[in-house]
Design a protein around this motif. Structure first.
Motif, PDB file in Angstrom:
ATOM      1  N   ALA A  90      -2.117  -8.190   3.521  1.00 11.78           N
ATOM      2  CA  ALA A  90      -1.644  -7.766   4.840  1.00 11.78           C
ATOM      3  C   ALA A  90      -0.870  -6.455   4.767  1.00 11.78           C
ATOM      4  CB  ALA A  90      -0.761  -8.856   5.437  1.00 11.78           C
ATOM      5  N   SER A  91      -0.171  -6.231   3.672  1.00 14.16           N
ATOM      6  CA  SER A  91       0.697  -5.046   3.617  1.00 14.16           C
ATOM      7  C   SER A  91      -0.002  -3.818   3.028  1.00 14.16           C
ATOM      8  CB  SER A  91       1.937  -5.356   2.784  1.00 14.16           C
ATOM      9  OG  SER A  91       1.571  -5.439   1.431  1.00 14.16           O
ATOM     10  N   SER A  92      -1.165  -4.012   2.432  1.00  9.02           N
ATOM     11  CA  SER A  92      -1.780  -2.894   1.701  1.00  9.02           C
ATOM     12  C   SER A  92      -2.452  -1.879   2.622  1.00  9.02           C
ATOM     13  CB  SER A  92      -2.809  -3.429   0.706  1.00  9.02           C
ATOM     14  OG  SER A  92      -3.390  -2.355   0.006  1.00  9.02           O
ATOM     15  N   ARG A  93      -2.439  -0.634   2.194  1.00  9.27           N
ATOM     16  CA  ARG A  93      -3.176   0.391   2.928  1.00  9.27           C
ATOM     17  C   ARG A  93      -4.631   0.448   2.463  1.00  9.27           C
ATOM     18  NH1 ARG A  93      -0.334   2.569  -1.222  1.00  9.27           N
ATOM     19  NH2 ARG A  93      -1.256   4.308  -2.347  1.00  9.27           N
ATOM     20  N   TYR A  94      -4.995  -0.428   1.523  1.00 10.55           N
ATOM     21  CA  TYR A  94      -6.381  -0.519   1.022  1.00 10.55           C
ATOM     22  C   TYR A  94      -6.974  -1.884   1.391  1.00 10.55           C
ATOM     23  CZ  TYR A  94      -5.292   3.482  -1.976  1.00 10.55           C
ATOM     24  OH  TYR A  94      -4.936   4.721  -2.446  1.00 10.55           O
ATOM     25  N   PRO A  95      -8.312  -1.957   1.506  1.00  8.90           N
ATOM     26  CA  PRO A  95      -8.942  -3.264   1.778  1.00  8.90           C
ATOM     27  C   PRO A  95      -9.053  -4.087   0.497  1.00  8.90           C
ATOM     28  CG  PRO A  95     -10.607  -1.532   1.681  1.00  8.90           C
ATOM     29  CD  PRO A  95      -9.295  -0.846   1.460  1.00  8.90           C
ATOM     30  N   LEU A  96      -7.956  -4.719   0.099  1.00  6.88           N
ATOM     31  CA  LEU A  96      -7.891  -5.402  -1.200  1.00  6.88           C
ATOM     32  C   LEU A  96      -8.973  -6.455  -1.377  1.00  6.88           C
ATOM     33  CD1 LEU A  96      -4.063  -6.027  -1.774  1.00  6.88           C
ATOM     34  CD2 LEU A  96      -5.428  -4.026  -2.341  1.00  6.88           C
ATOM     35  N   THR A 145      -6.815  -3.025  -6.285  1.00  3.39           N
ATOM     36  CA  THR A 145      -5.601  -3.730  -6.715  1.00  3.39           C
ATOM     37  C   THR A 145      -4.949  -3.058  -7.924  1.00  3.39           C
ATOM     38  OG1 THR A 145      -6.785  -5.252  -8.181  1.00  3.39           O
ATOM     39  CG2 THR A 145      -6.512  -5.952  -5.891  1.00  3.39           C
ATOM     40  N   ASN A 146      -5.467  -1.908  -8.313  1.00  6.68           N
ATOM     41  CA  ASN A 146      -4.915  -1.185  -9.465  1.00  6.68           C
ATOM     42  C   ASN A 146      -3.446  -0.844  -9.227  1.00  6.68           C
ATOM     43  OD1 ASN A 146      -4.243   0.792 -11.403  1.00  6.68           O
ATOM     44  ND2 ASN A 146      -6.383   1.348 -11.618  1.00  6.68           N
ATOM     45  N   ALA A 191      -1.616   1.224 -10.620  1.00  9.39           N
ATOM     46  CA  ALA A 191      -1.290   2.650 -10.741  1.00  9.39           C
ATOM     47  C   ALA A 191      -1.257   3.344  -9.381  1.00  9.39           C
ATOM     48  CB  ALA A 191      -2.307   3.340 -11.652  1.00  9.39           C
ATOM     49  N   ILE A 192      -1.910   2.757  -8.375  1.00  8.79           N
ATOM     50  CA  ILE A 192      -1.917   3.424  -7.056  1.00  8.79           C
ATOM     51  C   ILE A 192      -0.903   2.763  -6.105  1.00  8.79           C
ATOM     52  CG2 ILE A 192      -4.313   4.176  -7.257  1.00  8.79           C
ATOM     53  CD1 ILE A 192      -5.125   1.852  -5.421  1.00  8.79           C
ATOM     54  N   LEU A 193      -0.091   1.861  -6.638  1.00  7.17           N
ATOM     55  CA  LEU A 193       0.886   1.129  -5.824  1.00  7.17           C
ATOM     56  C   LEU A 193       0.254   0.706  -4.490  1.00  7.17           C
ATOM     57  CD1 LEU A 193       4.065   3.322  -6.468  1.00  7.17           C
ATOM     58  CD2 LEU A 193       3.491   1.157  -7.519  1.00  7.17           C
ATOM     59  N   PRO A 194      -0.733  -0.184  -4.554  1.00  7.98           N
ATOM     60  CA  PRO A 194      -1.538  -0.468  -3.361  1.00  7.98           C
ATOM     61  C   PRO A 194      -0.791  -1.121  -2.211  1.00  7.98           C
ATOM     62  CG  PRO A 194      -2.092  -1.992  -5.137  1.00  7.98           C
ATOM     63  CD  PRO A 194      -1.178  -0.968  -5.722  1.00  7.98           C
ATOM     64  N   CYS A 195       0.376  -1.719  -2.496  1.00  4.67           N
ATOM     65  CA  CYS A 195       1.076  -2.398  -1.408  1.00  4.67           C
ATOM     66  C   CYS A 195       2.244  -1.597  -0.845  1.00  4.67           C
ATOM     67  CB  CYS A 195       1.559  -3.769  -1.869  1.00  4.67           C
ATOM     68  SG  CYS A 195       0.178  -4.842  -2.221  1.00  4.67           S
TER      69      CYS A 195
END
Ligand code: SF4
Length: 446
Positions: free
Chosen positions: A407-413, A420-421, A423-427
């Protein structure tokens, strides 16, 4: 004509990532499966795509940094959707050409068993499988390990493997290999008793620069960000005597000085496990170094355990604190309080551990986590005289924090584990920022 005993190829795949470094990372599960297969009469071959000491690589000192070191790497294109990340993306491990040559040098196997680690490294698994298929087009490839267990459907549809196995592999290994090869044997060990397992087949590696040890499986806690309880639902613990016996065996056979604990919960139930084990190591007078890259439970660190760990030769100790912020702590896990942490560091220092030996993991990039709270945690750890180490949060399917992460991610996890890597701080709410990461890193290192 079919040979009498099947030939099984075991493969440790490449890593695809923005960064990777070998911090005592051996595929212990795969080496254990290899030993079980050998123990039951199978012919095995092992190829390690992450081998830092491949004969064609320029040779480095395997014992430097107590066995840690950089992987070889080859720059490759960034995966779709991550093109805007301002970092290089690489295949970590041996050159593709060397892997193809190694495959051509071995006899066609009857079955390939491959492991997998981080879910977002799956493109490395895919690439490894594609290369194997180009050499051995008719051979069944079975994929297990962490990615396969946590992302079963994805692995089935995208990895290229013919069969996906989930959970600890030892229990159903012989049955599965029997189904795939038509060669059945009766188990000569009890999958529910770690003391009956043959020692991992370290001898199939090209260099043995340290020995990983697993004295228990699973963890009685269920922290919201961790998949330990899903991957190893049953806690199993070895007898202290058998661990000491194994250490003596490897020390005598391989003359290595560094031993690395892979347990998720090494110190839990210390009275019955860690304390007699450490006393056994001390009484045996073994002159070796121990490291715990997996965090140990802070609550279990007392004057006694601290003293025993120091006397036994622990040199690298990692503590799982994650945060000093009460708001986050109560929501994520109940494994330690700040007071318990401070007391534990005091015990460790009294026992003789110095600042550089005590590393404290702090999670960064949790869903909704404010940077300010990470900074506060870094400062609090530094005040105790221990070393803060940032551990970037990677959202993991099957954990209780997963839905919140999605819900909090800017990516479609949910659409692709690549997002979910850690290194890109997905959340993180704001886009990837080197500036923030560098500031935190500097603060931790200052
Ligand atoms: S204590 Fe450690 S291993 Fe256990 S669930 Fe929590 S993070 Fe995972």
């Amino acid at each position: 004509m079919k040979r009498d005993t099947p030939h099984i190829l075991l493969v440790n795949p490449w890593i695809h990532d923005f960064a990777a470094y070998d911090v005592w990372a051996k595929p212990l599960g795969l080496l254990t499966l290899a030993s079980i297969l050998r123990f039951h009469g199978f012919n095995i071959t092992y190829l390690d795509c992450l081998d830092r000491f491949h004969p064609k690589a320029s040779q480095t000192d395997p014992y430097a940094r107590n066995g840690r070191g950089p992987y070889l790497k080859t720059k490759i294109p960034k995966p779709g959707g991550l093109e805007d990340i301002p970092r290089n993306f690489s295949r970590y491990g041996i050159k593709e050409k060397w892997f193809r040559e190694d495959l051509r040098c071995i006899e066609t196997p009857d079955l390939v068993l491959m492991t997998s680690m981080m879910t977002y490294w799956y493109t490395g698994v895919q690439e490894t499988i594609n290369v194997i298929k180009e050499t051995f087009s008719d051979v069944t490839i079975v994929l297990g390990g962490i990615y396969a267990s946590l992302c079963y459907e994805h692995a089935l549809n995208h990895s290229g493997a013919h069969r996906i196995v989930t959970g600890p592999g030892e229990k159903h290994l012989l049955e599965m290999v029997g189904e795939c090869t038509g060669f059945s044997v009766n188990a000569k060990f009890d999958p529910d008793d770690l003391d009956t397992y043959p020692y991992p087949a370290f001898e199939i590696q090209k260099k043995i620069n340290y020995i990983p040890l697993q004295t228990s499986k699973g963890c009685p806690f269920a922290c919201k960000y961790c998949a330990s309880h899903y991957l190893n639902p049953k806690r199993m613990v070895r007898s202290p005597e058998s661990v000491v016996e194994e250490i003596r065996y490897h020390l005598k056979k391989y003359k290595v000085k560094d031993f690395v604990f892979y347990d998720d919960a090494l110190l839990v139930d210390a009275e019955k496990h860690a304390i007699p084990m450490l006393e056994g190591i001390i009484n045996a007078g073994l002159k070796i170094r121990f490291h715990t890259p997996n965090a140990v439970h802070i609550r279990e660190i007392s004057r006694q355990t601290a003293r025993l760990m120091f006397q036994a030769g622990f040199k690298t100790l990692r503590l799982g604190l994650e945060t000093t912020s009460l708001e986050i702590r109560n929501d994520l896990d109940k494994k330690v309080t700040v007071t318990e942490f401070t007391q534990a560091v005091t015990c460790l220092k009294e026992a003789g551990f110095d600042k550089n030996m005590i590393g404290v993991y702090l999670l960064a990039g949790l869903p909704g986590q404010q940077t300010e709270l990470i900074e506060n945690s870094i400062q609090s750890v530094k005040q105790t005289g221990a070393t803060p180490i940032l551990a970037y949060y990677s959202p993991i399917p099957k954990t209780s924090l997963w839905d919140q992460a999605v819900a909090s991610s800017r990516y479609p996890l949910e659409s692709d584990p690549i997002f979910t890597n850690n290194a890109i701080l997905p959340c993180q709410n704001e886009p990837f920022s080197w500036k923030t990461i560098s500031r935190l890193k500097k603060l931790a290192a200052k």
